[in-house]
Motif scaffolding. Sequence first.
Motif, PDB file in Angstrom:
ATOM      1  N   LYS A  29       0.826  -1.212   0.000  1.00 10.90           N
ATOM      2  CA  LYS A  29       0.000   0.000   0.000  1.00 10.90           C
ATOM      3  C   LYS A  29       0.861   1.263   0.000  1.00 10.90           C
ATOM      4  CE  LYS A  29      -4.123  -1.807  -0.027  1.00 10.90           C
ATOM      5  NZ  LYS A  29      -5.025  -1.588  -1.190  1.00 10.90           N
ATOM      6  N   LEU A  30       1.950   1.248   0.774  1.00  8.49           N
ATOM      7  CA  LEU A  30       2.842   2.410   0.792  1.00  8.49           C
ATOM      8  C   LEU A  30       3.545   2.566  -0.555  1.00  8.49           C
ATOM      9  CD1 LEU A  30       4.317   2.003   4.365  1.00  8.49           C
ATOM     10  CD2 LEU A  30       2.810   3.849   3.600  1.00  8.49           C
ATOM     11  N   GLY A  31       3.839   1.434  -1.204  1.00  7.90           N
ATOM     12  CA  GLY A  31       4.428   1.495  -2.534  1.00  7.90           C
ATOM     13  C   GLY A  31       3.474   2.120  -3.539  1.00  7.90           C
ATOM     14  N   GLU A  32       2.188   1.793  -3.431  1.00 10.29           N
ATOM     15  CA  GLU A  32       1.188   2.425  -4.295  1.00 10.29           C
ATOM     16  C   GLU A  32       1.123   3.926  -4.035  1.00 10.29           C
ATOM     17  OE1 GLU A  32      -2.527   0.476  -3.657  1.00 10.29           O
ATOM     18  OE2 GLU A  32      -1.787  -1.500  -4.267  1.00 10.29           O
ATOM     19  N   LEU A  33       1.223   4.302  -2.773  1.00  9.95           N
ATOM     20  CA  LEU A  33       1.216   5.719  -2.408  1.00  9.95           C
ATOM     21  C   LEU A  33       2.404   6.436  -3.048  1.00  9.95           C
ATOM     22  CD1 LEU A  33      -0.299   7.785  -0.574  1.00  9.95           C
ATOM     23  CD2 LEU A  33       1.341   7.199   1.216  1.00  9.95           C
ATOM     24  N   ALA A  34       3.561   5.759  -3.039  1.00 12.08           N
ATOM     25  CA  ALA A  34       4.770   6.364  -3.596  1.00 12.08           C
ATOM     26  C   ALA A  34       4.634   6.650  -5.091  1.00 12.08           C
ATOM     27  CB  ALA A  34       5.969   5.447  -3.346  1.00 12.08           C
ATOM     28  N   LEU A  35       3.827   5.838  -5.803  1.00  9.88           N
ATOM     29  CA  LEU A  35       3.649   6.053  -7.241  1.00  9.88           C
ATOM     30  C   LEU A  35       3.010   7.403  -7.539  1.00  9.88           C
ATOM     31  CD1 LEU A  35       2.384   2.508  -8.338  1.00  9.88           C
ATOM     32  CD2 LEU A  35       4.686   3.468  -8.621  1.00  9.88           C
ATOM     33  N   HIS A  36       2.250   7.928  -6.584  1.00 13.05           N
ATOM     34  CA  HIS A  36       1.556   9.205  -6.783  1.00 13.05           C
ATOM     35  C   HIS A  36       2.296  10.378  -6.143  1.00 13.05           C
ATOM     36  CE1 HIS A  36      -1.864   6.925  -8.320  1.00 13.05           C
ATOM     37  NE2 HIS A  36      -1.770   6.146  -7.258  1.00 13.05           N
ATOM     38  N   HIS A  37       3.417  10.100  -5.503  1.00 14.65           N
ATOM     39  CA  HIS A  37       4.170  11.149  -4.814  1.00 14.65           C
ATOM     40  C   HIS A  37       5.648  11.031  -5.169  1.00 14.65           C
ATOM     41  CE1 HIS A  37       0.849  12.554  -2.335  1.00 14.65           C
ATOM     42  NE2 HIS A  37       0.559  11.302  -2.033  1.00 14.65           N
ATOM     43  N   PRO A  38       6.123  11.809  -6.128  1.00 15.53           N
ATOM     44  CA  PRO A  38       7.534  11.724  -6.510  1.00 15.53           C
ATOM     45  C   PRO A  38       8.500  12.089  -5.379  1.00 15.53           C
ATOM     46  CG  PRO A  38       6.438  13.590  -7.569  1.00 15.53           C
ATOM     47  CD  PRO A  38       5.366  12.762  -6.951  1.00 15.53           C
ATOM     48  N   ARG A  39       7.990  12.752  -4.325  1.00 12.99           N
ATOM     49  CA  ARG A  39       8.867  13.075  -3.191  1.00 12.99           C
ATOM     50  C   ARG A  39       9.103  11.868  -2.281  1.00 12.99           C
ATOM     51  NH1 ARG A  39       8.865  18.538  -1.839  1.00 12.99           N
ATOM     52  NH2 ARG A  39      10.593  17.985  -0.456  1.00 12.99           N
ATOM     53  N   VAL A  40       8.392  10.765  -2.511  1.00 14.20           N
ATOM     54  CA  VAL A  40       8.682   9.510  -1.810  1.00 14.20           C
ATOM     55  C   VAL A  40       9.734   8.774  -2.631  1.00 14.20           C
ATOM     56  CG1 VAL A  40       7.793   7.322  -0.959  1.00 14.20           C
ATOM     57  CG2 VAL A  40       6.392   9.392  -0.786  1.00 14.20           C
ATOM     58  N   GLY A  41      10.958   8.775  -2.136  1.00 12.61           N
ATOM     59  CA  GLY A  41      12.056   8.202  -2.897  1.00 12.61           C
ATOM     60  C   GLY A  41      12.150   6.697  -2.808  1.00 12.61           C
ATOM     61  N   VAL A  94       9.994   4.787   5.016  1.00  9.33           N
ATOM     62  CA  VAL A  94       9.549   5.558   3.850  1.00  9.33           C
ATOM     63  C   VAL A  94      10.509   6.726   3.695  1.00  9.33           C
ATOM     64  CG1 VAL A  94       7.678   6.886   2.800  1.00  9.33           C
ATOM     65  CG2 VAL A  94       7.147   4.911   4.264  1.00  9.33           C
ATOM     66  N   GLU A  95      11.276   6.722   2.615  1.00  8.75           N
ATOM     67  CA  GLU A  95      12.302   7.747   2.410  1.00  8.75           C
ATOM     68  C   GLU A  95      11.732   8.927   1.639  1.00  8.75           C
ATOM     69  OE1 GLU A  95      16.941   8.135   0.930  1.00  8.75           O
ATOM     70  OE2 GLU A  95      15.789   6.324   0.474  1.00  8.75           O
ATOM     71  N   LEU A  96      11.986  10.136   2.148  1.00 11.65           N
ATOM     72  CA  LEU A  96      11.538  11.362   1.499  1.00 11.65           C
ATOM     73  C   LEU A  96      12.718  12.035   0.821  1.00 11.65           C
ATOM     74  CD1 LEU A  96       8.513  11.876   1.846  1.00 11.65           C
ATOM     75  CD2 LEU A  96       9.413  10.791   3.892  1.00 11.65           C
ATOM     76  N   VAL A  97      12.502  12.535  -0.398  1.00 14.01           N
ATOM     77  CA  VAL A  97      13.583  13.138  -1.174  1.00 14.01           C
ATOM     78  C   VAL A  97      13.181  14.517  -1.664  1.00 14.01           C
ATOM     79  CG1 VAL A  97      14.506  10.908  -1.900  1.00 14.01           C
ATOM     80  CG2 VAL A  97      12.774  12.039  -3.308  1.00 14.01           C
ATOM     81  N   ALA A  98      14.193  15.291  -2.015  1.00 16.61           N
ATOM     82  CA  ALA A  98      13.973  16.645  -2.512  1.00 16.61           C
ATOM     83  C   ALA A  98      13.656  16.614  -4.004  1.00 16.61           C
ATOM     84  CB  ALA A  98      15.218  17.494  -2.257  1.00 16.61           C
ATOM     85  N   PRO A  99      12.921  17.618  -4.494  1.00 15.96           N
ATOM     86  CA  PRO A  99      12.574  17.670  -5.916  1.00 15.96           C
ATOM     87  C   PRO A  99      13.749  18.191  -6.730  1.00 15.96           C
ATOM     88  CG  PRO A  99      11.652  19.558  -4.806  1.00 15.96           C
ATOM     89  CD  PRO A  99      12.325  18.729  -3.750  1.00 15.96           C
ATOM     90  N   ALA A 100      14.775  17.375  -6.878  1.00 17.10           N
ATOM     91  CA  ALA A 100      15.968  17.800  -7.596  1.00 17.10           C
ATOM     92  C   ALA A 100      16.369  16.733  -8.601  1.00 17.10           C
ATOM     93  CB  ALA A 100      17.112  18.053  -6.607  1.00 17.10           C
ATOM     94  N   ALA A 101      17.059  17.170  -9.644  1.00 15.93           N
ATOM     95  CA  ALA A 101      17.518  16.226 -10.649  1.00 15.93           C
ATOM     96  C   ALA A 101      18.609  15.349 -10.062  1.00 15.93           C
ATOM     97  CB  ALA A 101      18.035  16.989 -11.863  1.00 15.93           C
ATOM     98  N   GLY A 102      18.803  14.205 -10.667  1.00 15.76           N
ATOM     99  CA  GLY A 102      19.866  13.316 -10.206  1.00 15.76           C
ATOM    100  C   GLY A 102      19.315  12.008  -9.695  1.00 15.76           C
ATOM    101  N   ASP A 103      20.159  11.008  -9.738  1.00 19.31           N
ATOM    102  CA  ASP A 103      19.783   9.679  -9.263  1.00 19.31           C
ATOM    103  C   ASP A 103      20.938   9.129  -8.445  1.00 19.31           C
ATOM    104  OD1 ASP A 103      18.523   7.282  -8.874  1.00 19.31           O
ATOM    105  OD2 ASP A 103      19.082   6.454 -10.820  1.00 19.31           O
ATOM    106  N   PRO A 104      20.773   8.931  -7.131  1.00 21.38           N
ATOM    107  CA  PRO A 104      19.515   9.126  -6.400  1.00 21.38           C
ATOM    108  C   PRO A 104      19.276  10.587  -6.053  1.00 21.38           C
ATOM    109  CG  PRO A 104      21.224   8.372  -4.911  1.00 21.38           C
ATOM    110  CD  PRO A 104      21.844   8.350  -6.283  1.00 21.38           C
TER     111      PRO A 104
END
Length: 432
Positions: A308-320, A331-341
């Motif tokens: 369920k949390l994985g499904e949530l992450a699909l709709h929230h790009p800030r969930v890394g 649940v890891e939170l990330v900044a809206p910045a280019a780059g991987d990771p």
Amino acid sequence: MAVTELAPDAPTVAHAGILRRQTPREPSARTYARSLPVVPVRARGLTIEGADGRRYLDCLSGAGTLALGHNHPVVLGAIRKVLDSGAPLHVPDLATPVEDAFTAELLATLPAGFAAGARVRFCGPTAADAVGSALALARTATGRDRALTFTGTGHDAWTAELSEGGGGGAGRTVPAALLLEPVQDEGGVIPAPDAWLRAVRRITADRSIALIADETRTGVGRTGAFWAVEHSGITPDVMVLSQAIGGSLPLSVIVHRPDLDGPLPDGRADAFRGNQLAMAAGAATLAYVREHRLAERAAALGEHLLGKLGELALHHPRVGGVRGRGLMIGVELVAPAAGDPAPPAPALAAAVQQECLRRGLIVGLGGHRASVVRLLPPLTLTDEQADAVLDRFADALDAALALSGPDAPPEAAAAPRAASAGPRRKEAGLSR
């Protein structure tokens, strides 16, 4: 989505007064109190009732110590039985019926490789005491001083233990021990890959290096197996056990192969290693988890939560990322910045924690720059409670995203460790 009642803007007088008095009395190191201004007055299972009159769903479980949640009847019954019996409450090393029952129950749960001749050594009341005893045991048995551990673990707080030992100038000799967590909890809920653990076991066995598995946070069914090393099928030489094995009371032990047996150096015989109440509560907890197959329950419920949390992450790009094992979830939170990771977003993670608290959900933080929201619900979590946790978390994430601007991490934080990689090694010289 279920509607949850938000926290009132003004706390009650009793709640505010206790928090106000706590601040000048206690040091700044009290981490939970700074981020979770809750004053518990009653608790049962997953639920805490605060002095502010609100009820909270506790997904910290006493930092993982409460396998059965708060005040479980079998735990309270075991404690009352000892109190009513007139038995001594503390007797280091002496054989007692309570210690005998605890040891028998513990041995019955161990991985198959420990079945013949395992030794149970009671340590001081904390996990740090057990880590220190495990390292001392390995040093004594091997005649070596150095040890290896990994970055991002709870051991980072126990550097003093890794800095002890005699014999300076050890150079690059073979170490006495390798200490690892099967799942890094404070490091951001990072499971060690099973194949990697099996390779580590082969390498350490070939070189006669004692492999010490720290099951402080992962043991007693937390990860979906009774002990987390069972996922990979390995048998370590030493296991460090604490947290949940005391049934909510302070207790720590190490379990080790019989050929490692022997006296520890002076200073390792801590006086507080005979807590009879903790042994009784621990035996009751171990038995309940085993008899009710709560490890299997944690595996199934954890899979549901991760999905369920994985499904949530699909709709929230800030969930890394969403990761974990059993009822040990991050649940890891990330900044809206280019780059991987993507860079970590500690401000967003802190905002999510606060929005969870407003909705009556207690969660922790960890990982790189505290950017991972950690969930450690008790193994007695019901399906309905799991859905309530998911609803409150999703609502809190939406609110935090609406309120938070983009994080601007420093350049040094632009390349955090990838979760898919094995834990990084940290070498610690054990000479003063």
